[in-house]
Write a protein that holds these residues in place. Structure first.
Motif, PDB file in Angstrom:
ATOM      1  N   GLN A 170     -40.217 -55.859 -11.680  1.00 53.04           N
ATOM      2  CA  GLN A 170     -39.311 -56.787 -12.582  1.00 53.04           C
ATOM      3  C   GLN A 170     -38.169 -57.599 -11.722  1.00 53.04           C
ATOM      4  O   GLN A 170     -37.183 -57.475 -11.916  1.00 53.04           O
ATOM      5  CB  GLN A 170     -38.500 -55.915 -13.698  1.00 53.04           C
ATOM      6  CG  GLN A 170     -39.456 -55.232 -14.454  1.00 53.04           C
ATOM      7  CD  GLN A 170     -38.829 -54.530 -15.669  1.00 53.04           C
ATOM      8  OE1 GLN A 170     -37.806 -54.118 -15.649  1.00 53.04           O
ATOM      9  NE2 GLN A 170     -39.551 -54.510 -16.814  1.00 53.04           N
ATOM     10  N   ARG A 171     -38.976 -58.102 -10.866  1.00 55.02           N
ATOM     11  CA  ARG A 171     -38.079 -59.249  -9.878  1.00 55.02           C
ATOM     12  C   ARG A 171     -38.362 -60.576 -10.127  1.00 55.02           C
ATOM     13  O   ARG A 171     -39.462 -60.973 -10.569  1.00 55.02           O
ATOM     14  CB  ARG A 171     -38.663 -58.799  -8.562  1.00 55.02           C
ATOM     15  CG  ARG A 171     -37.823 -59.487  -7.197  1.00 55.02           C
ATOM     16  CD  ARG A 171     -38.047 -58.910  -5.992  1.00 55.02           C
ATOM     17  NE  ARG A 171     -39.495 -58.935  -5.685  1.00 55.02           N
ATOM     18  CZ  ARG A 171     -40.004 -60.043  -4.814  1.00 55.02           C
ATOM     19  NH1 ARG A 171     -39.554 -61.001  -4.475  1.00 55.02           N
ATOM     20  NH2 ARG A 171     -41.573 -59.797  -4.689  1.00 55.02           N
ATOM     21  N   ILE A 172     -37.366 -61.476 -10.098  1.00 48.40           N
ATOM     22  CA  ILE A 172     -37.407 -62.897  -9.960  1.00 48.40           C
ATOM     23  C   ILE A 172     -37.085 -63.290  -8.560  1.00 48.40           C
ATOM     24  O   ILE A 172     -35.893 -62.994  -7.810  1.00 48.40           O
ATOM     25  CB  ILE A 172     -36.333 -63.635 -10.702  1.00 48.40           C
ATOM     26  CG1 ILE A 172     -36.285 -63.127 -12.422  1.00 48.40           C
ATOM     27  CG2 ILE A 172     -36.250 -65.141 -10.774  1.00 48.40           C
ATOM     28  CD1 ILE A 172     -35.348 -63.230 -13.019  1.00 48.40           C
ATOM     29  N   GLU A 173     -37.891 -64.247  -7.965  1.00 52.63           N
ATOM     30  CA  GLU A 173     -37.959 -64.568  -6.170  1.00 52.63           C
ATOM     31  C   GLU A 173     -37.041 -65.930  -6.378  1.00 52.63           C
ATOM     32  O   GLU A 173     -37.320 -66.770  -7.363  1.00 52.63           O
ATOM     33  CB  GLU A 173     -39.329 -64.729  -5.876  1.00 52.63           C
ATOM     34  CG  GLU A 173     -39.224 -65.275  -4.460  1.00 52.63           C
ATOM     35  CD  GLU A 173     -40.426 -65.815  -4.114  1.00 52.63           C
ATOM     36  OE1 GLU A 173     -40.512 -66.082  -2.628  1.00 52.63           O
ATOM     37  OE2 GLU A 173     -41.458 -65.160  -4.552  1.00 52.63           O
ATOM     38  N   ALA A 191     -27.169 -68.784  -7.167  1.00 52.43           N
ATOM     39  CA  ALA A 191     -28.497 -68.803  -6.253  1.00 52.43           C
ATOM     40  C   ALA A 191     -28.323 -67.303  -5.529  1.00 52.43           C
ATOM     41  O   ALA A 191     -27.561 -67.027  -4.991  1.00 52.43           O
ATOM     42  CB  ALA A 191     -28.591 -69.902  -5.439  1.00 52.43           C
ATOM     43  N   ALA A 192     -29.734 -66.905  -5.319  1.00 51.44           N
ATOM     44  CA  ALA A 192     -29.918 -65.666  -4.552  1.00 51.44           C
ATOM     45  C   ALA A 192     -31.241 -65.614  -4.128  1.00 51.44           C
ATOM     46  O   ALA A 192     -31.929 -66.381  -4.295  1.00 51.44           O
ATOM     47  CB  ALA A 192     -29.408 -64.547  -5.392  1.00 51.44           C
ATOM     48  N   ALA A 193     -31.670 -64.539  -3.264  1.00 52.22           N
ATOM     49  CA  ALA A 193     -32.788 -64.289  -2.715  1.00 52.22           C
ATOM     50  C   ALA A 193     -33.767 -63.583  -3.766  1.00 52.22           C
ATOM     51  O   ALA A 193     -34.816 -64.080  -4.018  1.00 52.22           O
ATOM     52  CB  ALA A 193     -32.529 -63.375  -1.517  1.00 52.22           C
ATOM     53  N   ASN A 194     -33.098 -62.590  -4.577  1.00 53.56           N
ATOM     54  CA  ASN A 194     -33.815 -62.177  -5.500  1.00 53.56           C
ATOM     55  C   ASN A 194     -33.068 -61.550  -6.606  1.00 53.56           C
ATOM     56  O   ASN A 194     -31.875 -61.103  -6.593  1.00 53.56           O
ATOM     57  CB  ASN A 194     -34.549 -60.791  -4.852  1.00 53.56           C
ATOM     58  CG  ASN A 194     -35.867 -61.080  -4.153  1.00 53.56           C
ATOM     59  OD1 ASN A 194     -36.658 -61.556  -4.409  1.00 53.56           O
ATOM     60  ND2 ASN A 194     -35.329 -60.660  -2.647  1.00 53.56           N
ATOM     61  N   ALA A 195     -33.602 -61.346  -8.005  1.00 51.81           N
ATOM     62  CA  ALA A 195     -33.004 -60.996  -9.056  1.00 51.81           C
ATOM     63  C   ALA A 195     -34.019 -59.534  -9.495  1.00 51.81           C
ATOM     64  O   ALA A 195     -35.161 -59.895  -9.789  1.00 51.81           O
ATOM     65  CB  ALA A 195     -32.386 -61.838  -9.812  1.00 51.81           C
ATOM     66  N   TYR A 196     -33.234 -58.409 -10.093  1.00 51.35           N
ATOM     67  CA  TYR A 196     -33.877 -57.387 -10.375  1.00 51.35           C
ATOM     68  C   TYR A 196     -33.051 -57.044 -11.788  1.00 51.35           C
ATOM     69  O   TYR A 196     -32.096 -56.915 -11.984  1.00 51.35           O
ATOM     70  CB  TYR A 196     -33.739 -56.417  -9.529  1.00 51.35           C
ATOM     71  CG  TYR A 196     -34.378 -56.408  -8.181  1.00 51.35           C
ATOM     72  CD1 TYR A 196     -35.777 -55.886  -7.851  1.00 51.35           C
ATOM     73  CD2 TYR A 196     -33.772 -56.969  -7.173  1.00 51.35           C
ATOM     74  CE1 TYR A 196     -36.235 -55.924  -6.896  1.00 51.35           C
ATOM     75  CE2 TYR A 196     -34.396 -57.200  -5.885  1.00 51.35           C
ATOM     76  CZ  TYR A 196     -35.663 -56.742  -5.705  1.00 51.35           C
ATOM     77  OH  TYR A 196     -36.166 -56.977  -4.499  1.00 51.35           O
ATOM     78  N   TYR A 197     -34.301 -56.905 -12.882  1.00 49.92           N
ATOM     79  CA  TYR A 197     -33.652 -56.599 -14.370  1.00 49.92           C
ATOM     80  C   TYR A 197     -33.342 -55.324 -14.311  1.00 49.92           C
ATOM     81  O   TYR A 197     -34.270 -54.192 -13.796  1.00 49.92           O
ATOM     82  CB  TYR A 197     -34.875 -56.979 -15.260  1.00 49.92           C
ATOM     83  CG  TYR A 197     -34.321 -56.591 -16.676  1.00 49.92           C
ATOM     84  CD1 TYR A 197     -33.442 -57.359 -17.438  1.00 49.92           C
ATOM     85  CD2 TYR A 197     -34.957 -55.563 -17.318  1.00 49.92           C
ATOM     86  CE1 TYR A 197     -33.036 -56.930 -18.563  1.00 49.92           C
ATOM     87  CE2 TYR A 197     -34.714 -55.176 -18.451  1.00 49.92           C
ATOM     88  CZ  TYR A 197     -33.677 -55.892 -19.200  1.00 49.92           C
ATOM     89  OH  TYR A 197     -33.243 -55.536 -20.380  1.00 49.92           O
ATOM     90  N   HIS A 198     -32.252 -54.926 -14.899  1.00 47.95           N
ATOM     91  CA  HIS A 198     -31.775 -53.494 -15.069  1.00 47.95           C
ATOM     92  C   HIS A 198     -31.484 -53.331 -16.528  1.00 47.95           C
ATOM     93  O   HIS A 198     -30.742 -54.160 -17.347  1.00 47.95           O
ATOM     94  CB  HIS A 198     -30.236 -53.318 -14.230  1.00 47.95           C
ATOM     95  CG  HIS A 198     -30.720 -52.826 -12.789  1.00 47.95           C
ATOM     96  ND1 HIS A 198     -30.587 -52.024 -12.027  1.00 47.95           N
ATOM     97  CD2 HIS A 198     -31.162 -53.963 -11.824  1.00 47.95           C
ATOM     98  CE1 HIS A 198     -30.864 -51.979 -10.850  1.00 47.95           C
ATOM     99  NE2 HIS A 198     -31.113 -53.272 -10.674  1.00 47.95           N
TER     100      HIS A 198
END
Length: 378
Positions: A170-173, A191-198
């Protein structure tokens, strides 16, 4: 239950199962050979080619049953009536004083049972298997990136963008969220390297944990950003115990499945989940979802309506030709589905109210089915 009822039910169930097995088998064989290389590459590490393919297509068969049950019910009903006419069994029953409507009663009862079973499958089983059904043969592990279509969180007015999504974790690159004016104290982009849904847990709201934040610079030294009294972007400055210096948390009620799943999420969700989505202030569903909700409600009636259109055609014509029955099934199913899909399309493009678009086919075909059955009764 009379002997003739059991006989007709047995014939109906046999035809239904044969048709379902044949059509499903053709689809599975064609699809399996098309994706055989992908399955073999996957099983080089996992092992058990037949086990992997069996599990994959078992889930597909459940979904295929949901899509094809209405048409197969009509085919089974028409074939059963044609079969007893071909062997003069219907003539004998009519001579014994049994009406045509009484003869087809077990077929109608079986059709109602299948319609209810299909609805239960759609609402209870398929939503539980959504993760498996959304897998692609080319990405059985869920590790292949899928393009992310930007979506607004209408509650926070944040436009969520990114390069690719990965279902496995569940990651956004490379997320790049566009912030509204209320949150642009440090800039318009996050902006970031990755985003993870929690998901929501331990008293924290649901949202996305951004790791490797590159923009805005120095975010860790700034306080969290809020809309009204609600913190929307939480920074390490306020939550150092669970956020690293290069991390931040964006609160959102848009789940990863709703963000990345698109049409697949709508397909595999239950009606209750779709209705709940309408009340979610973070989501702004279009007319297509509203049409889908009404279609879910009307689908059992559409399936039965199709059967009641098909049975009079073979009963009134005293049709004994199986191939003619096949032709009637094909023509009737095609015409019926074109009308249903046509109205649904008009609803999705806002030319018709979603409720009217879903219910209009019944308004057209129920009177036609009643008129055809009146001819049979005479």
């Amino acid at each position: 239950m009379r002997i003739i009822d059991r006989y007709l039910l047995r014939q109906f169930v046999q035809v239904f199962l044969i048709c379902f097995t044949s059509i499903t088998g053709l689809y599975l064989v064609f699809d399996a050979f098309s994706n055989l290389d992908e399955f073999m590459r996957y099983t080089e590490k996992e092992g058990g080619l037949l086990l992997v393919m069996g599990e994959f297509y078992a889930y597909r068969s459940i979904f295929f049953f949901d899509r094809a049950s209405g048409m197969l019910t009509m085919i089974a009903g028409m074939f059963t009536v044609t079969w007893i006419q071909r062997h003069n069994e219907l003539t004998a029953l009519l001579a014994a004083g049994i009406s045509r409507t009484r003869v087809i009663l077990p077929i109608v009862c079986a059709a109602v049972s299948i319609s209810l079973l299909t609805a239960a499958n759609r609402e209870l089983v398929i939503p539980r298997l959504a993760g498996e059904l959304s897998k692609n043969a080319k990405d059985l592990r869920g590790e292949m990136g899928q393009q992310l279509r930007p979506r607004y969180d209408n509650e926070t007015v944040i436009l969520m963008r990114g390069l690719l999504t990965y279902a496995a974790d569940q990651r956004i690159e490379k997320p790049n969220f566009l912030l509204p004016a209320e949150l642009d104290d440090l800039g318009r982009q996050l902006a970031a390297a990755n985003a993870y849904y929690h998901p929501a847990r331990d008293g924290r709201e649901a949202g996305y944990l951004l790791k490797g934040v590159t923009q805005p610079p120095g975010l860790a030294s700034h306080s969290s950003l809020s809309i009204g009294r609600r913190r929307v972007i939480i920074t390490p400055h306020d939550e150092p115990e669970w956020l690293e210096p290069d991390e931040c948390f964006v609160v959102s009620n848009v789940s990863f499945e709703q963000l990345a799943g698109g049409r697949a999420w709508r397909q595999f969700s239950s009606t209750a989940e779709l209705v709940e989505g309408l009340s979610n202030r973070s989501l702004d569903f279009g007319a297509d979802v509203r049409v889908a909700i009404h279609t879910r409600m009307v689908q059992p009636l559409l399936d039965l309506n199709l059967l009641f259109l098909g049975l009079p055609l073979v009963l009134s014509r005293d049709n004994r030709n199986v191939f003619a029955a096949i032709g009637l099934c094909a023509v009737l199913s095609t015409a019926f589905m074109l009308v249903v899909l046509g109205f649904q399309y008009l609803g999705t493009i806002y030319l018709l109210d979603p409720a009217l678009a879903a219910w209009s086919p019944l308004m057209i075909f129920i009177p036609l089915a009643v008129a055809l059955f009146e001819q049979v009764r005479r």
